[in-house]
Design an enzyme around this catalytic site. Structure first.
Site, PDB file in Angstrom:
ATOM      1  N   LEU A  29     -53.917  32.490 -45.906  1.00  0.00           N
ATOM      2  CA  LEU A  29     -55.368  32.535 -46.023  1.00  0.00           C
ATOM      3  C   LEU A  29     -56.051  32.523 -44.655  1.00  0.00           C
ATOM      4  O   LEU A  29     -55.828  31.613 -43.851  1.00  0.00           O
ATOM      5  CB  LEU A  29     -55.856  31.348 -46.865  1.00  0.00           C
ATOM      6  CG  LEU A  29     -57.369  31.260 -47.101  1.00  0.00           C
ATOM      7  CD1 LEU A  29     -57.854  32.462 -47.903  1.00  0.00           C
ATOM      8  CD2 LEU A  29     -57.724  29.959 -47.801  1.00  0.00           C
ATOM      9  N   ASP A  30     -56.881  33.550 -44.420  1.00  0.00           N
ATOM     10  CA  ASP A  30     -57.691  33.666 -43.194  1.00  0.00           C
ATOM     11  C   ASP A  30     -56.843  33.623 -41.927  1.00  0.00           C
ATOM     12  O   ASP A  30     -57.298  33.184 -40.869  1.00  0.00           O
ATOM     13  CB  ASP A  30     -58.757  32.561 -43.141  1.00  0.00           C
ATOM     14  CG  ASP A  30     -59.737  32.644 -44.300  1.00  0.00           C
ATOM     15  OD1 ASP A  30     -59.979  33.765 -44.780  1.00  0.00           O
ATOM     16  OD2 ASP A  30     -60.249  31.592 -44.727  1.00  0.00           O
ATOM     17  N   GLU A  31     -55.601  34.109 -42.010  1.00  0.00           N
ATOM     18  CA  GLU A  31     -54.696  34.109 -40.861  1.00  0.00           C
ATOM     19  C   GLU A  31     -54.326  35.517 -40.416  1.00  0.00           C
ATOM     20  O   GLU A  31     -53.556  35.685 -39.476  1.00  0.00           O
ATOM     21  CB  GLU A  31     -53.403  33.338 -41.202  1.00  0.00           C
ATOM     22  CG  GLU A  31     -53.581  31.848 -41.410  1.00  0.00           C
ATOM     23  CD  GLU A  31     -53.601  31.080 -40.098  1.00  0.00           C
ATOM     24  OE1 GLU A  31     -53.471  31.723 -39.034  1.00  0.00           O
ATOM     25  OE2 GLU A  31     -53.772  29.850 -40.133  1.00  0.00           O
TER      26      GLU A  31
END
Length: 286
Positions: free
Chosen positions: A228-230
């Site tokens: 997530l969001d990486e």
């Protein structure tokens, strides 16, 4: 004779002497002319990245050009591709209940300033239907719950297949994609996150920023991965705030940043200016 008029070559490989000269010599021998070129060497990985735009002599088909370049690509073990600059990538947009990013993309597309072909919009809410109808695009309402997530994502992927979409753009689509769909769309899905990553990941980043008393808020466009969001970051921007700004104020300020950042990231992706470099990107922006 008709044929491709202009191409973009992108590649990355282990850096070695004579690499650029070999590429230039090949195309010069074939009668191509360099219109624009950018290079970058990552000294840490010793990997070389290049994007070059060529004007083509009459009579060459895209497949023929790729075949002519293939031996050189194999010689240097390149991760490469060649694109016709006049072929616009097909884009499917996903959105939930906030339409600022969607409207910005649709307006740029309608005005001809965003070099993509938007083929449709999918949403887990009905809120954006009127906006999409105004732009005379297909709107696909696919509601989702925890129990129906797998089925709903299957429908989204089927739309991508049916439209032969090159990229899925999450324009404030407030659902986390499953690991399976992330893998299927590796390098083909762009998300806008309403914070300056890697800070304030996940839900309610403006509230997180307010609680920490930050003086800058931002937005980040990145490729979607299972983490997530990486995902590899394409573009970011920030705006100054102060102690007088509430979380709602920050969200309002942030919406303008989000729209600009996502538009810019999609434009660079469509122009083949973004090359993956492990967990990062090399962006040959204008």
């Amino acid at each position: 004779m008709s044929g491709v008029k202009e191409i973009v070559l992108t590649f990355s490989c282990k850096d070695s002497k004579g690499l650029v000269a070999a590429v230039a010599t090949l195309f010069a021998t074939l009668g191509f002319n360099i219109k624009e070129s950018s290079q970058f060497e990552d000294e840490n990985s010793q990997r070389f990245f290049m994007r070059t735009v060529f004007e083509c002599p009459p009579g060459y088909a895209l497949g023929q050009i790729r075949q002519l370049f293939k031996p050189l690509g194999e010689q240097y073990q390149m991760d490469w591709n060649i694109f016709d600059t006049h072929d616009k990538p097909k884009i499917l947009i996903a959105v939930s209940q906030w339409g600022h990013c969607l409207n910005n993309l649709l307006n740029s597309w309608r005005n001809g300033t965003l070099p993509v072909d938007i083929v449709g919009v999918v949403s887990n809410h009905e809120v954006m239907r009127d906006l999409v109808d105004w732009y005379k695009l297909p709107f696909h309402y696919l509601p989702v719950t925890a129990a129906t997530k797998k089925e709903q994502e299957g429908q989204i992927f089927q739309l991508i297949e049916n439209y032969q979409a090159d990229c899925l753009v999450l324009a404030r689509y407030m659902q986390i994609l499953s690991d399976d769909l992330c893998r299927k769309l590796n390098g083909r899905a762009i998300n806008i996150h309403h914070s300056f990553l890697p800070g304030f990941k996940g839900a309610k980043p403006y509230h997180q920023a307010y609680d920490r008393g930050v003086k800058l808020i931002g937005a980040t466009a990145h490729y979607v991965t299972a983490d997530l969001d990486e995902g590899p970051i394409i573009e970011q921007a920030v705006e100054r705030v102060s102690h007088i700004n509430s979380p709602d104020d920050m969200a309002e300020i942030g919406r303008d940043i989000e729209a600009v950042v996502l538009n810019r990231a999609l434009r660079w992706h469509a122009e083949h200016r973004v090359l993956l470099n492990g967990s990062k990107t090399v962006v040959f922006s204008r």
